[in-house]
Design an enzyme around this catalytic site. Structure first.
Site, PDB file in Angstrom:
ATOM      1  N   TYR A  43       0.839  -1.201   0.000  1.00  8.89           N
ATOM      2  CA  TYR A  43       0.000   0.000   0.000  1.00  8.89           C
ATOM      3  C   TYR A  43       0.876   1.254   0.000  1.00  8.89           C
ATOM      4  CZ  TYR A  43      -3.359   3.520   1.527  1.00  8.89           C
ATOM      5  OH  TYR A  43      -4.139   4.651   1.609  1.00  8.89           O
ATOM      6  N   LYS A 123      12.227  45.344   1.585  1.00  6.55           N
ATOM      7  CA  LYS A 123      12.304  44.094   2.344  1.00  6.55           C
ATOM      8  C   LYS A 123      10.885  43.544   2.490  1.00  6.55           C
ATOM      9  CE  LYS A 123      14.114  42.069   6.589  1.00  6.55           C
ATOM     10  NZ  LYS A 123      12.852  41.378   6.964  1.00  6.55           N
ATOM     11  N   ARG A 144      13.661  28.274   3.932  1.00 10.65           N
ATOM     12  CA  ARG A 144      14.951  28.633   4.524  1.00 10.65           C
ATOM     13  C   ARG A 144      15.290  27.731   5.703  1.00 10.65           C
ATOM     14  NH1 ARG A 144      15.748  33.535   8.458  1.00 10.65           N
ATOM     15  NH2 ARG A 144      17.888  33.208   9.042  1.00 10.65           N
ATOM     16  N   GLU A 179      11.329  35.625  -1.972  1.00 11.28           N
ATOM     17  CA  GLU A 179      10.343  35.740  -0.896  1.00 11.28           C
ATOM     18  C   GLU A 179       8.966  35.418  -1.451  1.00 11.28           C
ATOM     19  OE1 GLU A 179      10.540  36.985   3.310  1.00 11.28           O
ATOM     20  OE2 GLU A 179      12.049  36.659   1.771  1.00 11.28           O
ATOM     21  N   CYS A 413      11.145  31.257  44.192  1.00 10.67           N
ATOM     22  CA  CYS A 413      10.818  30.753  42.853  1.00 10.67           C
ATOM     23  C   CYS A 413       9.379  30.281  42.814  1.00 10.67           C
ATOM     24  CB  CYS A 413      11.755  29.609  42.481  1.00 10.67           C
ATOM     25  SG  CYS A 413      11.385  28.868  40.878  1.00 10.67           S
ATOM     26  N   CYS A 431      16.872  31.585  39.839  1.00  9.94           N
ATOM     27  CA  CYS A 431      16.671  30.442  40.722  1.00  9.94           C
ATOM     28  C   CYS A 431      17.858  29.509  40.521  1.00  9.94           C
ATOM     29  CB  CYS A 431      15.367  29.725  40.376  1.00  9.94           C
ATOM     30  SG  CYS A 431      15.184  28.128  41.211  1.00  9.94           S
TER      31      CYS A 431
END
Length: 689
Positions: A43, A123, A144, A179, A413, A431
């Site tokens: 398959y 840009k 990219r 782009e 903390c 911490c």
């Protein structure tokens, strides 16, 4: 089965029709009648043949294609593509002074007396891509990715209108980059469709473009209004042209879309005039732009300048000013990072800024909250620039409600309740409970499995949290024994909420696959404070192998002076980072964990990807003023040829290049009998290698 590489379009159409009917019958028998007619492998072979045909001939995808059916076994990920030349990001310039500094760096690096022409172009705020053509035929489209490895989107990129599948009069191998984007009006129309269909809307045009392109089903991509511009070549651009403006002219002749809005500037004044023109008129453009890209126009000069770790030296992006908005601060939460640093985060009434919905913003540190007098329920000014995380700029004191509440800096903390350690001037609060802190342990495991570290697909934020909560993992090592634990357990992972047989099978396959890892990725995955990807590569290059890494780190923690000095000479590694490394290896549990990981992982030795030459791995020191080339260019050339350039002379130094007024380094080199040459000899040397 016919060879797909040799199949004709007519044969492909017939075969796709046959496969659609055959796989539909097999799906019905398997999913409806619970009576499989063929083995899984048979398959899968048929289904993969169908996918490959659709990738090669996306315009032949049928309406009843098995890749569109719920019962079909659609691939769950894209194949990986390694970029021959890395797709690096650009450095940023935020004001005119930054641009002037960029121009000055070019002049100083290349020792130029006059302005070198700069090519300026918008840009585009989209998704970067690479497209490879062999003998004029489009063979690979890729994202990219991390700059070095992207995802194969060949089938999807072929569905974009006017994207050339075949081009003439080009080199045997050609790569173009550009782009992919969605225009503003198309974005609004797409979100309207999403809303009408009861689906989530996209946050902005860039996300819409990325989501549309990264569809496993190429027919979905085909329905999305994607457009593109090409802006550069990759491997072969210098064979096509000698400059950026010539390259774009050539690519346009080949049939590619290029952005006609550009300027070849011959002075800083022309650069700034073009920037102001685009900034003033950006809202009138049909697509989103977030700045202007400046590139050295001459490819020969580009080649001389080369690259730094993350970006080219010969280009930069001049960003438009940040967009300001105002909203109400609802609360302040605190995040504990993998290294224990606590960061306050502003939870906001959602607001749209520049096409992006913002509901959180960084407050940087607790001192910043006090300095700006930020209180809960205040109305605050937000700033967002490009993809940078939004930040709070200040408070609208005129609108301050009567019921605002100050935020108390935590003493303990919030994750493990241990007493917090205040760093100098209270700027950083940490911490120090390490892996005993649940939040740090969670973030450390998340970092360990992340894409640029061990890259274990199927272990996202929710999955890691689930496995920790269920006691199935408590540290990175446990991940590699998860299958063994699951096999011997009565409570199977595949039977738990959010999991299934297929997802668990895929997870175990991905865990097994991740056992082969490069040394830089492994070092980065450890999560040592201040050891990002670049510093991990520096360390990997220096030590060479996993065994050497362990040996040298253990010597470092015992204050071995030679090891300390050798690492301290590496550019990017200084005293502060060495202290962080020593602190990490001073923890007994960390060393034990790394050694156990070393027993079950195949950690590949560092592989040099730069040019190999007689200078490879030689330690070179430059001292004094070089007459005709800049120190920066000399260093860049040496590193490109595989040499290690260090700041100081030691017994390990192989070569000293001495210029005018060389001082103590030259004296020390003579004392150690190290080979010394001048600039003229250096230029002859690099020419011959």
């Amino acid at each position: 089965m016919q060879n797909i590489d040799l199949i004709s379009e007519k044969e492909a159409q017939k075969l796709l029709e046959e496969l659609a009917d055959k796989i539909a019958a097999y799906n019905h028998a398997y999913y409806i009648e619970d009576n499989p007619l063929v083995s899984d492998s048979e398959y899968d072979q048929l289904f993969n043949t169908n996918l490959k045909l659709e990738q090669k001939f996306p315009h032949l995808i049928l309406e009843n294609s098995p890749s569109k059916k719920v019962g079909a076994k659609i691939a769950n990920k894209f194949a990986k593509v390694t970029h021959q030349v890395p797709m690096l990001s650009l450095s940023n310039a935020f004001d005119e002074q930054d641009v002037r500094d960029f121009v000055d760096r070019i002049k100083n690096f290349l020792r130029l007396n006059e302005f070198a022409p700069i090519f300026c172009e918008p840009k585009i705020d989209g998704l970067s891509f690479s497209a490879v053509y062999k003998n004029g035929v489009l063979t690979t489209g890729a994202t990219r990715g991390d700059g070095y490895v992207g995802e194969d989107i060949t089938a999807n990129i072929k569905t974009i209108k006017n994207f050339p599948h075949k081009i003439d009069n080009v080199p045997e191998f050609l790569e173009v980059r550009g782009e992919i984007y969605i225009e503003k009006q198309d974005f609004l129309n797409l979100n309207k469709e999403q809303e009408e269909q009861g689906k989530d809307k996209f946050a902005n045009p860039r996300n819409a473009a990325a989501g549309s392109l990264r569809q496993l089903d190429a027919s979905i991509t085909a329905k999305r209004p994607l457009k593109y511009f090409v802006y550069s070549g990759g491997v072969t651009e210098q064979n096509l042209a000698s400059s950026q403006d010539q390259l774009l002219t050539k690519l346009k002749e080949c049939g590619f879309n290029i952005n006609e809005i550009s300027k070849l500037a011959s002075s800083e004044e022309e650069i700034f005039a073009f920037y102001e023109y685009l900034k003033t008129n950006r809202e009138d453009l049909p697509y989103e732009i977030d700045g202007v890209v400046y590139k050295l126009n001459d490819f020969a000069l580009q080649n001389r300048m080369g690259f730094i770790a993350r970006s080219p030296r010969f280009a930069t992006a001049h960003k438009f000013p940040a967009i300001i908005g105002q909203t109400q601060l609802l609360s302040i939460t605190v995040q504990v990072g993998r290294t224990g640093t606590l960061t306050p985060v502003a939870e906001l009434e959602p607001i749209e800024i520049g096409g992006v919905t913002v509901s959180r913003a960084t407050l940087h540190n607790f001192q910043e909250i006090a300095r700006k007098d930020v209180r809960i329920k205040d109305y605050v000014f937000l700033q967002r620039a490009g993809d940078v995380i939004p930040k709070i700029m200040g408070v609208d004191f005129d609108k301050r409600p009567n019921d605002t509440a100050t935020f108390d800096t935590p003493l303990f903390c919030l994750s493990c309740n241990s007493k917090l350690h205040y760093m100098p001037e209270d700027i950083i609060i940490r911490c120090d409970n390490g892996l005993n802190c649940p939040a740090q342990n969670y973030e450390r495991i998340r970092h360990f499995v992340s894409k640029n570290a061990m890259d274990i697909e199927g272990l996202g934020r929710k999955q890691v949290e689930f496995l920790i909560d269920k006691g199935l993992i408590s540290n990175p090592l446990d991940i590699f024994f998860l299958k063994e634990k699951n096999d011997s357990s009565l409570a199977k992972l595949e039977n738990m909420d959010g999991w299934g047989k297929k997802s668990v099978e895929n997870l175990f396959k991905n865990i097994e696959k991740s056992k082969n890892v490069s040394l830089p990725r492994f070092i980065y995955a450890l999560g040592i404070r201040h050891i990002g990807e670049q510093n991990a590569k520096l360390l990997a290059r220096e030590v060479g192998s996993y065994n050497n890494f362990i040996a040298q780190m253990e010597l470092l923690r015992t204050n071995e002076p030679d090891i300390y000095q050798k690492l301290n000479n590496l550019e990017g590694i200084g005293d502060k980072i060495l202290v962080d490394i020593i602190d990490f290896f001073d923890v007994k549990e960390n060393i034990e964990l790394i050694k156990k990981l070393g027993e079950i992982l195949n950690i590949e030795d560092y592989k040099e990807t730069r040019e190999q030459s007689s200078l490879t791995d030689k330690i070179v020191v430059f001292t004094g003023s070089l007459p005709t080339i800049s120190r920066a260019e000399a260093k860049a050339t040496a590193e490109k040829l595989g040499a290690k350039v260090t700041a100081g002379v030691s017994s390990n130094t192989d070569l000293v290049v001495a210029g005018v007024d060389a001082g103590s380094k030259l004296k020390k080199a003579k004392e150690l009998n190290i080979k010394i040459i001048d600039e003229e000899e250096w230029l002859t040397l690099i020419k011959n290698v």
